[in-house]
Motif scaffolding. Structure first.
Motif, mmCIF file in Angstrom:
data_model
loop_
_atom_site.group_PDB
_atom_site.id
_atom_site.type_symbol
_atom_site.label_atom_id
_atom_site.label_comp_id
_atom_site.label_asym_id
_atom_site.label_seq_id
_atom_site.Cartn_x
_atom_site.Cartn_y
_atom_site.Cartn_z
ATOM 1 N N SER A 76 7.065 1.373 -17.347
ATOM 2 C CA SER A 76 6.507 2.230 -16.155
ATOM 3 C C SER A 76 5.751 1.147 -15.525
ATOM 4 C CB SER A 76 5.279 2.972 -17.025
ATOM 5 O OG SER A 76 5.944 3.722 -18.024
ATOM 6 N N THR A 77 5.393 1.634 -14.216
ATOM 7 C CA THR A 77 4.689 0.991 -13.180
ATOM 8 C C THR A 77 3.593 1.366 -12.546
ATOM 9 O OG1 THR A 77 6.587 1.576 -11.557
ATOM 10 C CG2 THR A 77 6.710 -0.640 -12.759
ATOM 11 N N ALA A 78 2.703 0.767 -11.877
ATOM 12 C CA ALA A 78 1.691 1.309 -11.312
ATOM 13 C C ALA A 78 1.422 0.529 -10.122
ATOM 14 C CB ALA A 78 0.338 1.715 -11.982
ATOM 15 N N HIS A 79 1.089 1.269 -8.967
ATOM 16 C CA HIS A 79 0.407 0.710 -7.469
ATOM 17 C C HIS A 79 -0.731 1.511 -7.020
ATOM 18 C CE1 HIS A 79 1.162 -0.016 -3.018
ATOM 19 N NE2 HIS A 79 0.355 -0.849 -3.440
ATOM 20 N N ILE A 80 -1.952 0.883 -6.781
ATOM 21 C CA ILE A 80 -2.785 1.611 -5.970
ATOM 22 C C ILE A 80 -3.549 0.873 -5.016
ATOM 23 C CG2 ILE A 80 -4.693 0.975 -7.540
ATOM 24 C CD1 ILE A 80 -5.775 3.647 -7.399
ATOM 25 N N ASP A 81 -3.653 1.518 -3.764
ATOM 26 C CA ASP A 81 -4.364 0.893 -2.342
ATOM 27 C C ASP A 81 -5.899 1.640 -2.578
ATOM 28 O OD1 ASP A 81 -2.436 -1.213 -1.897
ATOM 29 O OD2 ASP A 81 -1.318 0.625 -0.680
ATOM 30 N N VAL A 82 -6.789 0.743 -2.398
ATOM 31 C CA VAL A 82 -8.332 1.382 -2.268
ATOM 32 C C VAL A 82 -8.547 0.873 -0.710
ATOM 33 C CG1 VAL A 82 -10.531 1.257 -3.084
ATOM 34 C CG2 VAL A 82 -8.571 1.382 -4.762
ATOM 35 N N LYS A 83 -9.352 1.807 -0.029
ATOM 36 C CA LYS A 83 -9.668 1.659 1.198
ATOM 37 C C LYS A 83 -11.227 1.021 1.189
ATOM 38 C CE LYS A 83 -10.351 3.590 5.903
ATOM 39 N NZ LYS A 83 -10.175 4.678 6.614
ATOM 40 N N ILE A 84 -11.497 -0.139 1.434
ATOM 41 C CA ILE A 84 -12.876 -0.784 1.356
ATOM 42 C C ILE A 84 -13.975 -0.004 2.012
ATOM 43 C CG2 ILE A 84 -14.181 -2.913 1.560
ATOM 44 C CD1 ILE A 84 -12.251 -3.050 -0.675
ATOM 45 N N ALA A 85 -13.656 0.625 3.122
ATOM 46 C CA ALA A 85 -14.612 1.095 4.053
ATOM 47 C C ALA A 85 -15.107 2.454 3.696
ATOM 48 C CB ALA A 85 -13.960 1.687 5.469
ATOM 49 N N ASP A 105 -15.949 -7.855 3.614
ATOM 50 C CA ASP A 105 -15.506 -8.024 4.941
ATOM 51 C C ASP A 105 -14.336 -7.086 5.341
ATOM 52 O OD1 ASP A 105 -15.073 -8.864 7.611
ATOM 53 O OD2 ASP A 105 -14.139 -10.888 6.898
ATOM 54 N N ALA A 106 -14.587 -5.665 5.244
ATOM 55 C CA ALA A 106 -13.578 -4.469 5.296
ATOM 56 C C ALA A 106 -13.012 -4.307 6.714
ATOM 57 C CB ALA A 106 -14.602 -3.125 5.271
ATOM 58 N N GLU A 107 -13.529 -4.959 7.734
ATOM 59 C CA GLU A 107 -12.930 -5.027 8.911
ATOM 60 C C GLU A 107 -11.642 -5.948 8.974
ATOM 61 O OE1 GLU A 107 -13.574 -5.756 13.793
ATOM 62 O OE2 GLU A 107 -15.334 -5.412 12.356
ATOM 63 N N GLN A 108 -11.719 -6.978 8.291
ATOM 64 C CA GLN A 108 -10.481 -7.932 8.371
ATOM 65 C C GLN A 108 -9.769 -7.819 7.382
ATOM 66 O OE1 GLN A 108 -11.692 -12.197 8.368
ATOM 67 N NE2 GLN A 108 -9.573 -12.792 8.414
ATOM 68 N N PRO A 110 -9.170 -4.543 5.020
ATOM 69 C CA PRO A 110 -9.368 -3.121 4.890
ATOM 70 C C PRO A 110 -9.010 -2.602 3.439
ATOM 71 C CG PRO A 110 -7.466 -3.432 6.300
ATOM 72 C CD PRO A 110 -8.015 -4.982 6.104
ATOM 73 N N LEU A 111 -8.008 -3.091 2.635
ATOM 74 C CA LEU A 111 -7.627 -2.765 1.353
ATOM 75 C C LEU A 111 -7.889 -3.646 0.267
ATOM 76 C CD1 LEU A 111 -3.987 -1.216 2.613
ATOM 77 C CD2 LEU A 111 -6.077 -0.018 2.335
ATOM 78 N N MET A 112 -7.937 -2.973 -0.893
ATOM 79 C CA MET A 112 -8.068 -3.788 -2.045
ATOM 80 C C MET A 112 -6.849 -3.035 -2.746
ATOM 81 S SD MET A 112 -10.848 -3.742 -4.925
ATOM 82 C CE MET A 112 -11.322 -2.153 -4.905
ATOM 83 N N SER A 113 -5.984 -4.039 -3.402
ATOM 84 C CA SER A 113 -4.782 -3.310 -4.216
ATOM 85 C C SER A 113 -4.460 -4.124 -5.446
ATOM 86 C CB SER A 113 -3.552 -3.865 -3.080
ATOM 87 O OG SER A 113 -3.666 -3.349 -1.906
#
Length: 205
Positions: A76-85, A105-108, A110-113
């Motif tokens: 199995s696999t998993a992938h997730i992107d989180v919007k910092i803002a 530094d959400a502007e520069q 924007p994502l945590m993955s």
């Protein structure tokens, strides 16, 4: 004939076979591709503040996919992107500081993955997912322990699965080093951050 004949070496004992969990037919039937439902999922965190209390927050916007193999969970696999803002701690000024260059530094960035690299089944309902967590421009390994909460068909006929879990990180390892010293000793924000996950995902098709 030599008086010092070499005695035959006894064969090494065979290694005990690794424990293999029986495949649950009901779990095998859940195999497939799933999309995380952000309206019914949450990604939260807890961090010690001023040495005496906890601040809790969450990220309201995120998206991700799961590929579940019920017959062979390790595949199995998993992938997730989180919007910092989308960070929310309940106080606007604090959220603004967390989005600033002092922290995420959400502007520069924007994502945590998170991208999984391995999945281990610990018991009938518990799994350990290891992978890479990227915050800002730093990528480091992370292990997440998840409990399978079950599966159900919702009122719209969609197949859903649910997981909840947790992990701990040291934020400094991802470059989140801002802090302030307290007059009484200690610092404003602890380095250790507890992460929590409550995931509902919908099967494709």
């Amino acid at each position: 004939m030599s008086l010092f004949r070499k005695r035959p070496t006894a064969p090494a004992p065979a290694a005990a076979p690794a424990a293999v969990l029986d495949v649950d037919p009901a779990l095998a039937a859940l195999s497939g591709d799933y999309t995380i439902d952000p309206a019914h999922s949450s990604i939260g965190f807890t961090v010690r503040h001023a040495m005496v209390t906890n601040v809790r927050g969450s990220f309201g916007e995120h998206e991700g996919v799961l590929k579940l193999d019920g017959s062979n969970p390790a595949a199995s696999t998993a992938h997730i992107d989180v919007k910092i803002a989308s960070i929310d701690t309940g106080i606007g000024d604090r959220d603004g500081h967390l989005k600033s260059p002092d922290f995420f530094d959400a502007e520069q960035f924007p994502l945590m993955s998170f991208h999984s690299s391995a999945i281990e089944q610990l018991d009938a309902e518990t799994y350990r997912i290891t992978g890479n967590l990227t915050i800002k421009d730093v990528t480091r390994p992370l292990a997440i322990d998840l409990e399978f909460n079950g599966a159900a068909t919702d009122v719209y006929g969609a197949q859903r699965v649910g997981f909840e879990g947790n992990a701990e990180i040291l934020r400094s390892e991802w470059g989140l080093t801002w802090n302030a010293a307290l007059e009484t000793g200690g610092v404003m924000v602890s380095d250790k951050v507890k992460l929590t996950f409550d995931i509902s995902a919908v099967k494709a098709g």
